[in-house]
Design a protein around this motif. Structure first.
Motif, PDB file in Angstrom:
ATOM      1  N   SER A  79      -7.374   8.052  -6.438  1.00  0.00           N
ATOM      2  CA  SER A  79      -7.215   6.606  -6.289  1.00  0.00           C
ATOM      3  C   SER A  79      -7.605   6.142  -4.893  1.00  0.00           C
ATOM      4  CB  SER A  79      -5.753   6.206  -6.496  1.00  0.00           C
ATOM      5  OG  SER A  79      -5.236   6.758  -7.676  1.00  0.00           O
TER       6      SER A  79
ATOM      7  N   GLU B 103       0.835  -1.210   0.000  1.00  0.00           N
ATOM      8  CA  GLU B 103       0.000   0.000   0.000  1.00  0.00           C
ATOM      9  C   GLU B 103       0.865   1.253   0.000  1.00  0.00           C
ATOM     10  OE1 GLU B 103      -3.880  -1.665   2.481  1.00  0.00           O
ATOM     11  OE2 GLU B 103      -2.078  -1.060   3.540  1.00  0.00           O
TER      12      GLU B 103
ATOM     13  N   VAL C 163      -6.744   2.872  -2.368  1.00  0.00           N
ATOM     14  CA  VAL C 163      -5.707   1.849  -2.246  1.00  0.00           C
ATOM     15  C   VAL C 163      -5.997   0.973  -1.042  1.00  0.00           C
ATOM     16  CG1 VAL C 163      -3.246   1.490  -1.778  1.00  0.00           C
ATOM     17  CG2 VAL C 163      -3.957   3.362  -3.261  1.00  0.00           C
TER      18      VAL C 163
ATOM     19  N   LYS D  44      -5.546  -1.360  -6.116  1.00  0.00           N
ATOM     20  CA  LYS D  44      -5.792   0.062  -6.348  1.00  0.00           C
ATOM     21  C   LYS D  44      -6.825   0.248  -7.451  1.00  0.00           C
ATOM     22  CE  LYS D  44      -3.342   2.070  -9.274  1.00  0.00           C
ATOM     23  NZ  LYS D  44      -2.144   2.445 -10.037  1.00  0.00           N
TER      24      LYS D  44
ATOM     25  N   SER E 130      -7.987   3.596  -9.762  1.00  0.00           N
ATOM     26  CA  SER E 130      -7.767   5.016 -10.028  1.00  0.00           C
ATOM     27  C   SER E 130      -8.751   5.505 -11.060  1.00  0.00           C
ATOM     28  CB  SER E 130      -6.369   5.272 -10.586  1.00  0.00           C
ATOM     29  OG  SER E 130      -5.381   4.867  -9.694  1.00  0.00           O
TER      30      SER E 130
ATOM     31  N   VAL F 184     -10.301  -0.660   2.035  1.00  0.00           N
ATOM     32  CA  VAL F 184      -9.540   0.462   1.489  1.00  0.00           C
ATOM     33  C   VAL F 184      -8.805   1.135   2.635  1.00  0.00           C
ATOM     34  CG1 VAL F 184      -9.792   2.789   0.555  1.00  0.00           C
ATOM     35  CG2 VAL F 184     -10.934   0.881  -0.555  1.00  0.00           C
TER      36      VAL F 184
ATOM     37  N   GLU G  86       2.190   1.908  -3.416  1.00  0.00           N
ATOM     38  CA  GLU G  86       1.188   2.531  -4.293  1.00  0.00           C
ATOM     39  C   GLU G  86       1.039   4.008  -3.933  1.00  0.00           C
ATOM     40  OE1 GLU G  86      -0.289   1.597  -6.893  1.00  0.00           O
ATOM     41  OE2 GLU G  86      -0.524  -0.577  -6.904  1.00  0.00           O
TER      42      GLU G  86
ATOM     43  N   THR H 211      -6.770   0.094 -12.966  1.00  0.00           N
ATOM     44  CA  THR H 211      -6.751  -0.660 -11.719  1.00  0.00           C
ATOM     45  C   THR H 211      -5.475  -1.467 -11.604  1.00  0.00           C
ATOM     46  OG1 THR H 211      -7.738  -2.631 -12.701  1.00  0.00           O
ATOM     47  CG2 THR H 211      -9.251  -1.011 -11.811  1.00  0.00           C
TER      48      THR H 211
END
Ligand code: ASP
Ligand code: MG
Length: 406
Positions: free
Chosen positions: A344, A199, A346, A380, A382, A252, A202, A376
């Motif tokens: 986004s 995470e 995540v 994630k 976006s 998330v 990202e 994606t």
């Protein structure tokens, strides 16, 4: 007793008072009986100033000499911090990259660390001495000073922690941890106690500029426990850890945004093999990085549209490249929009959870926000939207995924 690497960024060592503050924080760990290596950046603004000197004297400067110049900022702060530590009774000495040594390859300006020799530092640990190590720099195969790229002292710290097999790498900065969203936009944003490497990776590459992306990659590969915390507050920060160390995983973990991309659309491109290769090959040849890409199936097997995003700074250049190849590529019209934002969500939890995209798209629809491009990854999703709606979208998604402070 633990072995710690503590890293302090430019704002944490911006002046003498702050360097004294850092010394007190280091002393506290030493007093607990821990072995400590400290990695520091240059004083805030200093590296920019040094980079400017090089650019001003010659736009085509020798990268080896650039490194000699820009590495000097850290030489000042390691010396000052060692003095500040000695002042309060903590034995300490400074180490430049070549003294450790931190071996890198010879790509001056963005060198990669290859090996760190820790024998000398560990010997001094046994004598109770703190090692104050210059971040951002190393020594190349030919013995010359190298630097690791901007923001590189995060990577220095994680690499040193890996080499020393440290129990933890504490990254002290001007925020007190990683948040579920930018607290300047979302008042209900929460500080996360823990976040996974993936995470964090990202988030870092999506532009949440807490850690240099490479340092997170390195921490993940070497299993270094990283903590992000504030050098100005006395609160625990966010731990970056393995997934199995997180007990209650949210679907998330965070919502993030970036406004530094631009959207380009090629209308009516021939629908045949080799066209996409030509479009993106031309951009690659011009060293233009592409992020999101969409291409639809054509209705008639003849023509389709291709939309993609690139860094906003590259927009004019990309348009030039594509205009120059209109005939070869064979598109009808070229469009560009720099007024977009990528938002986004995540979370590693979405691997095992259905419905993330539905929740996301519904929340945006309820605010009447149009989605222009979607992309994606495993952890994630976006979307690209009009930049004017950035804040609205981030807030709506933060609530939709139940991240607001209760
Ligand atoms: N001083 C360097 C820079 O400003 C390295 C760092 O701060 O991490 O990029
Ligand atoms: Mg930094």
């Amino acid at each position: 007793m633990a072995r710690l690497v503590m890293k302090f960024g430019g704002t944490s060592v911006a002046d003498i008072d702050r360097i004294r503050n850092v010394a007190r924080k280091v002393k506290r760990e030493v007093d607990q009986g821990h072995e400590v290596a400290v990695v520091v950046s240059a004083m805030a603004g200093e590296t920019n100033r040094l980079v400017d000197y090089c650019r001003t004297i010659s736009p085509l400067h020798d990268a080896r000499e650039y490194d000699a110049v820009v590495a000097s900022g850290e030489q000042v702060t390691v010396g000052l911090l060692a003095i500040a530590l000695q002042e309060i009774g903590v034995p300490a000495r400074s180490w430049l990259g070549w003294q450790v040594p931190i071996h890198t390859n010879d790509v001056h300006g963005s060198a990669r660390i290859e090996r760190i020799e820790t024998k000398e530092i560990e010997k001094r640990f046994r004598d109770g001495m703190v090692a104050v190590v210059a971040g951002f720099q190393g020594v190349g195969p030919g013995g010359r000073v190298t630097t690791l790229g901007r923001g590189g002292s995060d990577t220095s710290a994680v690499a040193l922690a890996a080499a020393l097999k440290a129990d933890r790498c504490d990254i002290y900065t001007d925020v007190d941890g990683v948040y579920t969203a930018d607290p300047r936009i979302v008042t209900g944003a929460r500080k996360l106690d823990r976040i996974t490497y993936e995470e964090m990776l990202e988030l870092a590459s999506l532009g949440a500029k807490v850690l240099q992306t490479r340092s997170v990659e390195m921490a993940m590969n070497h299993g270094v426990r990283v903590q992000v915390l504030s050098s100005f507050a006395d609160t625990p920060g966010t731990l970056v850890v393995d997934e199995d160390e997180i007990v209650e995983q949210q679907v998330v973990s965070g919502v993030t945004y970036a406004r530094d991309e631009a959207k380009i659309t090629l209308e009516s491109v021939a629908d045949r093999p080799g066209v996409a290769a030509m479009v993106f090959g031309s951009l690659a040849d011009a060293n233009i990085n592409v992020d999101m890409i969409v291409q639809n199936v054509s209705h008639d097997d003849k023509a389709t549209d291709i939309t993609f995003t690139i860094g906003k700074a590259d927009m004019e250049r990309a348009l030039k490249v594509l205009e120059g190849r209109q005939e070869a590529i064979g598109y009808r019209r070229l469009g560009a929009d720099g007024n977009v934002a990528k938002v986004s969500v995540v979370g590693v939890g979405m691997r095992s959870h259905a419905g993330v995209a539905r929740t996301m798209f519904r929340a945006l629809a309820e605010k009447n926000i149009n989605i222009q491009v979607i992309s994606t990854s495993e952890i994630k999703v976006s979307v690209l939207i009009a930049a004017d709606y950035t804040e609205l979208a981030v807030r709506a998604l933060h609530s939709a995924f139940n991240l607001d402070v209760q």
